[in-house]
Motif scaffolding. Sequence first.
Motif, PDB file in Angstrom:
ATOM      1  N   ARG A   1    -100.193 -15.453 -28.119  1.00  0.00           N
ATOM      2  CA  ARG A   1    -100.118 -16.913 -28.172  1.00  0.00           C
ATOM      3  C   ARG A   1     -98.945 -17.444 -27.357  1.00  0.00           C
ATOM      4  NH1 ARG A   1    -104.983 -17.702 -29.988  1.00  0.00           N
ATOM      5  NH2 ARG A   1    -105.348 -17.013 -32.091  1.00  0.00           N
ATOM      6  N   ARG A   2     -98.980 -18.754 -27.100  1.00  0.00           N
ATOM      7  CA  ARG A   2     -97.882 -19.418 -26.397  1.00  0.00           C
ATOM      8  C   ARG A   2     -96.651 -19.469 -27.304  1.00  0.00           C
ATOM      9  NH1 ARG A   2    -101.610 -24.285 -25.474  1.00  0.00           N
ATOM     10  NH2 ARG A   2    -100.489 -24.746 -27.355  1.00  0.00           N
ATOM     11  N   PRO A   3     -95.456 -19.529 -26.702  1.00  0.00           N
ATOM     12  CA  PRO A   3     -94.225 -19.536 -27.499  1.00  0.00           C
ATOM     13  C   PRO A   3     -94.126 -20.697 -28.485  1.00  0.00           C
ATOM     14  CG  PRO A   3     -93.712 -19.033 -25.233  1.00  0.00           C
ATOM     15  CD  PRO A   3     -95.166 -19.382 -25.273  1.00  0.00           C
ATOM     16  N   MET A   4     -94.594 -21.888 -28.128  1.00  0.00           N
ATOM     17  CA  MET A   4     -94.494 -23.018 -29.051  1.00  0.00           C
ATOM     18  C   MET A   4     -95.413 -22.845 -30.260  1.00  0.00           C
ATOM     19  SD  MET A   4     -92.126 -24.875 -28.079  1.00  0.00           S
ATOM     20  CE  MET A   4     -92.371 -26.208 -29.208  1.00  0.00           C
ATOM     21  N   VAL A   5     -96.568 -22.242 -30.059  1.00  0.00           N
ATOM     22  CA  VAL A   5     -97.484 -21.972 -31.166  1.00  0.00           C
ATOM     23  C   VAL A   5     -96.856 -20.944 -32.109  1.00  0.00           C
ATOM     24  CG1 VAL A   5     -99.760 -21.047 -31.762  1.00  0.00           C
ATOM     25  CG2 VAL A   5     -99.508 -22.581 -29.816  1.00  0.00           C
TER      26      VAL A   5
END
Length: 91
Positions: free
Chosen positions: A58-62
């Motif tokens: 997943r993306r870092p913000m998620v």
Amino acid sequence: MTPKRNSTGGTDRLDRITKQGDSDLRYWLDIGTRNVVRYPRARSWAGGGGIEALLERRRPMVVAVAVANKLARIIWAMMTTGEFYRPKLAA
């Protein structure tokens, strides 16, 4: 730190993160978890095995929101039961 739920026709979808609750608490959880996700040294201190696995998918913000949600649940459980934090021991 939980996603808003939308359900229609038997399909359950999770939307954006809601802005319910204390904004200061949400802000500090967000700042803390972003730093844990961003810096490998902080990840190793916070038990980064699970965070590393999430970052691969997943993306870092998620991942930061997922970690903040988990941390908020841990804090809530500690406050309601009056117990101290006991990290899981490695098997």
